[in-house]
Design a protein around this motif. Structure first.
Motif, PDB file in Angstrom:
ATOM      1  N   PHE A  17       0.807  -1.228  -0.036  1.00 16.14           N
ATOM      2  CA  PHE A  17       0.005  -0.165   0.065  1.00 16.14           C
ATOM      3  C   PHE A  17       0.922   1.312  -0.106  1.00 16.14           C
ATOM      4  N   CYS A  18       0.601   2.245  -1.073  1.00 17.91           N
ATOM      5  CA  CYS A  18       1.336   3.275  -0.993  1.00 17.91           C
ATOM      6  C   CYS A  18       1.036   4.137   0.053  1.00 17.91           C
ATOM      7  N   ASN A  19       2.162   4.854   0.649  1.00 16.66           N
ATOM      8  CA  ASN A  19       2.267   5.657   1.824  1.00 16.66           C
ATOM      9  C   ASN A  19       1.171   6.715   1.924  1.00 16.66           C
ATOM     10  N   TRP A  20       0.736   7.238   0.728  1.00 10.76           N
ATOM     11  CA  TRP A  20       0.141   8.606   0.680  1.00 10.76           C
ATOM     12  C   TRP A  20      -1.382   8.404   0.538  1.00 10.76           C
ATOM     13  N   CYS A  21      -1.679   7.241  -0.072  1.00 14.27           N
ATOM     14  CA  CYS A  21      -3.291   7.210  -0.483  1.00 14.27           C
ATOM     15  C   CYS A  21      -3.679   5.811   0.338  1.00 14.27           C
ATOM     16  N   THR A  22      -3.286   4.623  -0.112  1.00 17.59           N
ATOM     17  CA  THR A  22      -4.110   3.383   0.272  1.00 17.59           C
ATOM     18  C   THR A  22      -3.494   3.153   1.793  1.00 17.59           C
ATOM     19  N   VAL A  45       4.674   1.032   1.347  1.00 16.18           N
ATOM     20  CA  VAL A  45       5.839   1.223   0.335  1.00 16.18           C
ATOM     21  C   VAL A  45       5.422   2.866   0.325  1.00 16.18           C
ATOM     22  N   MET A  46       6.366   3.653  -0.130  1.00 13.72           N
ATOM     23  CA  MET A  46       6.271   5.123  -0.370  1.00 13.72           C
ATOM     24  C   MET A  46       5.392   5.289  -1.684  1.00 13.72           C
ATOM     25  N   CYS A  47       5.276   4.614  -2.707  1.00 11.07           N
ATOM     26  CA  CYS A  47       4.500   4.704  -3.717  1.00 11.07           C
ATOM     27  C   CYS A  47       4.256   3.524  -4.640  1.00 11.07           C
ATOM     28  N   SER A  48       3.076   3.247  -5.231  1.00 11.87           N
ATOM     29  CA  SER A  48       2.910   2.032  -5.828  1.00 11.87           C
ATOM     30  C   SER A  48       4.090   1.886  -7.062  1.00 11.87           C
ATOM     31  N   SER A  49       4.614   2.948  -7.615  1.00 11.18           N
ATOM     32  CA  SER A  49       5.660   2.825  -8.521  1.00 11.18           C
ATOM     33  C   SER A  49       7.002   2.033  -8.057  1.00 11.18           C
ATOM     34  N   GLY A  70      -1.871  -1.203  -4.129  1.00 13.18           N
ATOM     35  CA  GLY A  70      -2.859  -0.355  -3.620  1.00 13.18           C
ATOM     36  C   GLY A  70      -2.299   0.973  -3.672  1.00 13.18           C
ATOM     37  N   GLY A  71      -2.758   1.872  -4.528  1.00 11.75           N
ATOM     38  CA  GLY A  71      -2.169   3.093  -4.873  1.00 11.75           C
ATOM     39  C   GLY A  71      -3.294   4.345  -4.845  1.00 11.75           C
ATOM     40  N   CYS A  72      -2.800   5.445  -5.370  1.00 14.21           N
ATOM     41  CA  CYS A  72      -3.656   6.743  -5.416  1.00 14.21           C
ATOM     42  C   CYS A  72      -4.208   6.632  -6.612  1.00 14.21           C
ATOM     43  N   HIS A  73      -5.385   7.351  -6.712  1.00 16.57           N
ATOM     44  CA  HIS A  73      -6.138   7.304  -8.055  1.00 16.57           C
ATOM     45  C   HIS A  73      -5.251   7.892  -9.145  1.00 16.57           C
ATOM     46  N   ASP A  76      -3.457  11.396  -9.387  1.00 11.45           N
ATOM     47  CA  ASP A  76      -3.399  11.881  -7.890  1.00 11.45           C
ATOM     48  C   ASP A  76      -2.070  11.410  -7.094  1.00 11.45           C
ATOM     49  N   CYS A  77      -1.186  10.177  -7.950  1.00  5.85           N
ATOM     50  CA  CYS A  77       0.041  10.065  -7.101  1.00  5.85           C
ATOM     51  C   CYS A  77       0.733  11.062  -6.527  1.00  5.85           C
ATOM     52  N   HIS A  78       1.224  10.930  -5.308  1.00  4.44           N
ATOM     53  CA  HIS A  78       2.015  11.847  -4.853  1.00  4.44           C
ATOM     54  C   HIS A  78       3.298  12.213  -5.578  1.00  4.44           C
ATOM     55  N   TYR A  79       3.695  11.258  -6.044  1.00  5.47           N
ATOM     56  CA  TYR A  79       4.897  11.390  -7.052  1.00  5.47           C
ATOM     57  C   TYR A  79       4.690  11.748  -8.422  1.00  5.47           C
ATOM     58  N   ILE A  80       3.536  12.288  -8.805  1.00  2.00           N
ATOM     59  CA  ILE A  80       2.993  12.876 -10.195  1.00  2.00           C
ATOM     60  C   ILE A  80       2.503  11.735 -10.718  1.00  2.00           C
ATOM     61  N   GLY A  82       3.492   7.998 -10.580  1.00  5.53           N
ATOM     62  CA  GLY A  82       4.190   6.859 -10.187  1.00  5.53           C
ATOM     63  C   GLY A  82       3.154   5.576 -10.540  1.00  5.53           C
ATOM     64  N   ASN A  83       1.904   6.113 -10.217  1.00 10.54           N
ATOM     65  CA  ASN A  83       0.745   4.833 -10.475  1.00 10.54           C
ATOM     66  C   ASN A  83       0.631   4.344 -11.737  1.00 10.54           C
ATOM     67  N   TYR A  84       0.760   5.319 -12.643  1.00 12.90           N
ATOM     68  CA  TYR A  84       0.820   4.876 -14.275  1.00 12.90           C
ATOM     69  C   TYR A  84       1.847   3.806 -14.448  1.00 12.90           C
TER      70      TYR A  84
HETATM   71  S1  FES Z   1       1.854   7.807  -4.052  1.00 15.73           S
HETATM   72 FE1  FES Z   1       0.358   6.622  -4.151  1.00 15.73          FE
HETATM   73  S2  FES Z   1       0.653   5.647  -5.993  1.00 15.73           S
HETATM   74 FE2  FES Z   1       2.317   7.139  -5.970  1.00 15.73          FE
END
Ligand code: FES
Lengths: 148, 668
Positions: A17-22, A45-49, A70-73, A76-80, A82-84
């Motif tokens: 699960f990413c730190n910022w969303c999930t 984890v910090m980011c799904s990426s 699990g990541g941000c929508h 909406d990724c905190h790191y611009i 990463g989720n893509y």
């Molecule tokens: S920080 Fe949540 S997917 Fe990148």
């Protein structure tokens, strides 16, 4: 508790699960005392990426019946973006798994934002139900697939 | 390198953890590990004695690593790291195992399994911790300037507070004038102050403050950087008027023949294509609405090749003729400005759902208006000079129905939450209406009256006793037109009676939502928001003014709908938070960043391809990747793309995660 219930299959599901969303959503679900099975085992984890496909495979190999990333929508990724990147990687792992004859539904990618505590609990419950129906994963019995 | 003397501290958190998880058993199990020197429990690990226990144990057992099993790391990771540092242990040798939010709470009904899961989470955390490196925070410089986005009362207050403390502040507002929603209100509850009278002094202070740079009619185009060091691109929209010359005399507006609905009056009046937003606008400058101006529309069609240019024929240009200052040039003067700031405060405010969203309540009729629209009809500065008149025919309404909770507390048609301010402003509007039209009748249809502020309940009582506002506890089902009246159908929930009432006007207290464009802005700032666009704070109770992005703060209704008192307090609070940050000579950045092992790196550049910050370069000489620490944010996208594990995020290295996976994936 009766014996039958005790024996009921409880799928082990490892979640990244990413730190910022999930992860935030998981905290929110917990704070609201929303229930989901304890067989969900979280890794923050910090980011799904940052999730290397190797992690997902490794989890399945080591005994998990399924894995969730699990990541941000999207957008909406905190790191611009990463989720893509995560989405692309997951798509590739799934294709590979499938072509090898494994059930690619044992890897799940979900977008759960930091304000979606209820969604977190729902996804965990629904996915557990799905994996329960499928039964234990046979992936873990294959130990010839290379490790690290 | 690998830690061998780890201390594990398991928190009861009162009964929050210990009520479900058998903490004794957890400590026993964990204590069996060879690499664990001590595993113990305490009732509140975050308390002073709890921290003392950790500190003492570090010294006593010469610990080389610490796991604290307690609540979410967002809450106490810092506390525990500081405690370790006090005892001489590098703070990055402390890891949190979240056994509350992600274990004891969601599994409160399954204590045994929760206990097993807690053991597993702690074991996995130990596996990660064992390979953690000692780190020092990275120091970054701070730009002692601030940006405030949104020029409503929140943004104004925040900007003034910052500027007064000596911090150069940039205030950006997308409308031609600052003032926001508050400036449009009739009067404010419960004091019945005139918002124009109390806000204009502050607006003028903003305009004249030596430390404030004001950009109105401007929007945020792009934001990059990090706390202490943001780079912001601001788009100044095209005004087609030279503001250095414009004196704000308003002659142009008199002669302009083209009309549009006035945004300032929420569509309750018209304005011209060239307009000054209102008479007290700050700055008092004219802008041309390019979509309405006859000349600009003509020019546009010529540009698009739709019509032929007419030589020597002037298209309109009436405004030019009367502009003594020669300020109108019709040139597209859109401009992108770059500013550097250390902190950002988002004060973008709210809006209400449009009446048209509620056709069953007659929202599509002209005389059925939102409460914000009715504010303009009640405002002495408004189009009707404070005596409300019906938009349809200009008649003074003799009976008005005020409907509460339209779309609020109603997930099916609107939003699930209470919009908080509606009860009070409808009470105020009914009061003001009765004051303006003494023979008028005011009926309020409510579900509950929520009047929980200083002087609010008294204000409500006064509206009944002194102004004879009639309150009917009932939900309105339907509003429809009968002749030139509107029939309101409701059920009085106290008596069960069905009520039918004919009124001249209907005011709908439609639900408040975050202001338009907030999601796009939030994406640029990389801050989270909920499904209605309200910005998400770090912690609702304890850190309501901070976003998860360090250096970005929230003020006022951008976070959630609230009244002016709370908005202003929060604005000052956010400003204070920003000041505290900007007053430090240097800021510390988490050192959890990507690091390259040049021994392994083959210089393939795949990390560089995926880095969202352009933080990686390939050294042409050595042919290895190098990371720019100032730009790296530690997301780890590079590490997942690296074919050789040469680039990794410190303390989130691949073997660490794999070891966690191995513990967690294992079947019981
Ligand atoms: S920080 Fe949540 S997917 Fe990148």
């Amino acid at each position: 508790m009766n014996e039958e219930k005790e024996k009921e299959f409880e799928p082990v599901i490892v979640g990244f699960f990413c730190n910022w969303c999930t992860s935030a959503a998981a905290d929110m679900a917990g704070t609201a005392r929303l229930h989901y099975p304890p067989s969900i085992r979280p890794i923050r984890v910090m980011c799904s990426s940052t999730v290397d496909p190797v992690y997902l495979i490794r989890a399945l190999q080591e005994g998990a019946d399924a894995t969730i990333l699990g990541g941000c929508h999207p957008g909406d990724c905190h790191y611009i973006n990463g989720n893509y990147k995560a989405r692309r990687r997951v798509a590739i792992v799934k294709t590979v798994l499938k072509s090898l004859g494994f059930d690619d539904e044992r890897i799940l990618l979900e977008w759960i934002s930091g304000s979606e505590g209820p969604k977190f609990a729902r996804v965990m419950n629904e996915y557990t139900e799905l994996i329960k129906k499928k039964g234990p994963s046979d992936f873990k019995y294959i130990d010839s697939l290379g490790g690290d | 390198m690998v830690m061998k003397r780890i201390g594990v501290f398991i928190c009861h958190c009162g009964r929050n953890i210990a009520g479900t998880v058998d903490v004794k058993k957890v400590a026993e199990e964990i204590g069996k590990r060879e690499d664990v020197a001590i595993a113990t429990t305490y009732v509140f690990m975050c308390s002073e004695p709890g921290q003392k226990l950790i500190e003492d144990s570090i010294k006593k057992y010469d610990l080389d690593g610490v796991v604290v099993a307690n609540c979410s790391p967002t809450l106490h990771e810092r506390t525990m790291r500081n405690a370790a540092a006090r005892a001489g242990l590098n703070p990055y040798r402390v890891e949190i195992a979240n056994i509350r939010e992600q274990c004891s709470w969601p599994h409160e009904n399954e204590p045994e399994k929760a206990t097993d899961k807690a053991i597993r989470i702690i074991n996995a955390t130990i596996e990660k911790l064992k390979a953690n490196a000692s780190l020092e925070p990275i120091e970054v410089p701070v730009i002692r300037r601030a940006l405030v986005i949104g020029g409503g009362v929140a943004g104004i207050q925040a900007a003034l507070d910052l500027a007064d403390s000596g911090i150069e502040t940039i205030l950006v507002e997308r409308e031609p004038s600052i003032g926001g929603n508050m400036f449009r209100l009739s009067e404010t509850f419960p004091t019945l102050d005139c918002p124009q009278c109390i806000l204009t002094p502050k607006m003028n202070d903003v305009a004249n403050h030596p430390n404030i740079k004001l950009y109105t009619y401007s929007e945020i185009e792009d934001v990059s950087g990090y706390m202490g060091n943001f780079k912001v691109k601001i788009k100044k929209k095209a005004t087609y008027v030279d503001w250095d010359k414009c004196t704000g005399c308003g002659e142009c507006m008199k002669v302009c023949p083209a009309y549009a609905l006035s945004e300032y009056d929420f569509g309750m009046a018209k304005r011209k294509a060239i307009y000054i937003q209102n008479e007290q606008a700050v700055p008092l400058k004219a802008v041309i609405d390019e979509n309405k101006c006859i000349k600009l529309q003509f020019d546009k069609k010529v540009r698009e090749g739709k019509i032929k240019p007419k030589k020597h024929v002037r298209i309109c240009e009436k405004c030019v003729d009367v502009c003594d200052a020669q300020a109108i040039h019709f040139k597209n003067n859109e401009e992108i400005i770059e500013e550097e700031v250390g902190a950002i405060i988002v004060a973008t405010g709210f809006e209400v759902m449009p009446a048209e969203k509620f056709p069953e309540l007659g929202g599509h009729y002209p005389d059925v208006v939102t409460a914000l629209q009715f504010e303009r009809l009640l405002a002495p500065s408004g189009p009707t000079n404070g005596i409300p008149r019906r938009p349809s025919d200009g008649k003074i309404p003799k009976r008005i129905a005020f409907i509460h909770c339209v779309g609020s507390r109603d997930p099916e048609h609107g939003v699930p939450y209470c919009s908080r301010i509606c009860c009070m402003y409808l009470i105020k509007q009914a009061t003001l209406y009765r004051h303006a039209v003494p023979d008028g009748e005011a009926y309020a249809f409510y579900i509950d009256i929520r009047s929980n502020g200083k002087g609010y309940e008294e204000f409500y009582e006064r509206s009944k006793e002194e102004y004879g506002v009639v309150y009917i506890r009932g939900k309105v089902g339907k509003v429809y037109k009968v002749g030139d009246k509107y029939r309101v159908q409701a059920v009085d929930t106290l008596t069960g009676r069905v009520i039918e009432m004919d009124v001249d006007m209907v005011v709908l207290a439609t639900a408040a939502v975050a202001s338009k464009g907030i999601k796009e802005l939030a994406k640029k700032l990389r801050i989270p928001y909920d499904e209605w666009g309200w910005l998400k704070e770090v912690h609702l109770k304890l850190r309501p003014l901070e976003t998860p992005v360090a250096g970005i703060f929230i003020a006022g209704t951008a976070q959630f709908i609230k009244d002016i008192t709370d908005t202003v307090s929060e604005a000052s609070g956010a400003a204070a938070k920003a000041m505290a940050m900007l007053s430090k000579p240097k800021l510390e950045k988490e050192p959890l960043l990507a690091k390259v092992d040049p021994e392994i790196c083959a210089g393939c550049g795949r990390c560089k391809e995926v880095c969202p910050y352009g933080a990686i370069d390939i050294d042409p000489r050595r042919h290895v990747a190098v990371v720019n620490e100032a730009l790296c944010e530690g997301c780890g996208a590079c590490s997942a793309n690296c074919p050789t594990t040469a680039i990794q995020v410190v303390n989130f290295k691949k073997p660490q995660i794999i070891n966690m996976v191995d513990v967690l994936a294992e079947v019981f």
